[in-house]
Design an enzyme around this catalytic site. Structure first.
Site, PDB file in Angstrom:
ATOM      1  CB  THR A 184      -5.356   2.195 -18.802  1.00 35.15           C
ATOM      2  OG1 THR A 184      -6.470   3.327 -18.484  1.00 35.15           O
ATOM      3  CG2 THR A 184      -4.102   2.801 -19.188  1.00 35.15           C
ATOM      4  CG  ASP A 186      -1.911   1.282   1.099  1.00 36.20           C
ATOM      5  OD1 ASP A 186      -1.632   1.890   0.259  1.00 36.20           O
ATOM      6  OD2 ASP A 186      -2.572   1.309   2.143  1.00 36.20           O
ATOM      7  CE1 TYR A 188      -2.768  11.423 -11.245  1.00 37.21           C
ATOM      8  CE2 TYR A 188      -3.282  12.980 -12.991  1.00 37.21           C
ATOM      9  CZ  TYR A 188      -2.928  11.622 -12.567  1.00 37.21           C
ATOM     10  OH  TYR A 188      -2.278  10.747 -13.611  1.00 37.21           O
TER      11      TYR A 188
END
Length: 258
Positions: free
Chosen positions: A192, A65, A157
């Site tokens: 993707t 993680d 982001y």
């Protein structure tokens, strides 16, 4: 001498079980590298490892993680120690949250920075220490065109990916004399599985997005992988500190309304 030959080299790829990361893992293995693939979900990790081995490549997997940057950094150290070397690192895993600023939560901002900046720092720091011991290496961090062009509703982001670019440039300057190269690849629209799913749900918007790319299409994961592997290879031995857009010309485009 084949400058793309990576026989006996050890590579770590985060987010390496899907999309750009899987394509990169498979390409590195096809060139002879032993690839250590990191991601969260074991099912995709196992599928990627098995595909690489079936093709004659060498790979191992670890579930991690990346919001725990210290644990990730420690894992990089362990992998380098276990193999006696670390030649290549690809920080590809990412976290993204969408939403206007007045709706974005602090937890969203922090998670994007945890994965896209904090983990990149921790992994790069550990990799540099290991690479110095074996005479050099190459690191590629995967950013985004949203880091160099403003995209509404993607503040956390975009900011975290912009931090990645500047961090990589500083790391490149600090390690250039150690024969360690640090570069970024800056993808635009990439086809993707996640983007294909989005396109199926909003086909009209997806068509407009693709039509706005100068080359008229999204990139393929393998095309991004080619760029990443080039920057990892000896073919780019004199390239460091670069943020290379691989986006069909989108980031160079001046928008003019028709």
């Amino acid at each position: 001498m084949n400058q793309q030959d990576m026989t006996d080299r050890v590579a770590i790829v985060t987010g390496g079980s899907d999309g750009i990361g899987r394509a990169t893992s498979e390409m590195l293995a096809s060139r002879g590298a032993h690839v250590v693939i990191l991601a969260r979900g074991m099912e995709k990790l196992e599928a990627t490892r098995d595909a690489i081995k079936a093709a004659g490549g060498s790979a191992e997997i670890h579930s991690v993680d990346l919001t725990d940057a210290e644990a990730y950094g420690a894992l990089v150290e362990t992998i380098a120690s276990d193999h006696g070397r670390l030649d290549m690192l690809v920080n590809n895993a990412m976290s993204v949250h969408y939403g206007p600023l007045d709706h974005l939560k602090m937890e969203h901002w922090r998670k994007d920075f945890a994965v896209n900046a904090d983990a990149v720092f921790a992994g790069t720091r550990s990799a540099i220490i290991a690479m110095r011991k074996c005479g050099g290496g190459s690191i590629v961090n995967v950013s985004s065109t949203t880091a160099i062009r403003a995209a509404p509703f993607m503040s956390s982001y975009s900011a975290s990916k912009a931090a990645m670019i500047q961090f990589s440039a500083v790391a490149a300057m600090e390690t250039a004399r150690d024969n360690i190269r640090v570069n970024c690849v800056v993808p635009g629209q990439v086809q993707t599985a996640a983007n294909e799913d989005y396109a199926s749900k909003a086909p009209e918007l997806a068509e407009k997005t693709v039509a706005a790319i100068p080359m008229g299409r999204g990139g393929l994961p393998t095309e991004l992988a080619q760029s990443i592997v080039f920057l990892l290879s000896d073919a780019s031995a004199y390239i460091t500190g670069v943020a290379l857009p691989v986006d069909g010309g989108k980031s160079a485009q001046l928008y003019l309304p028709s």
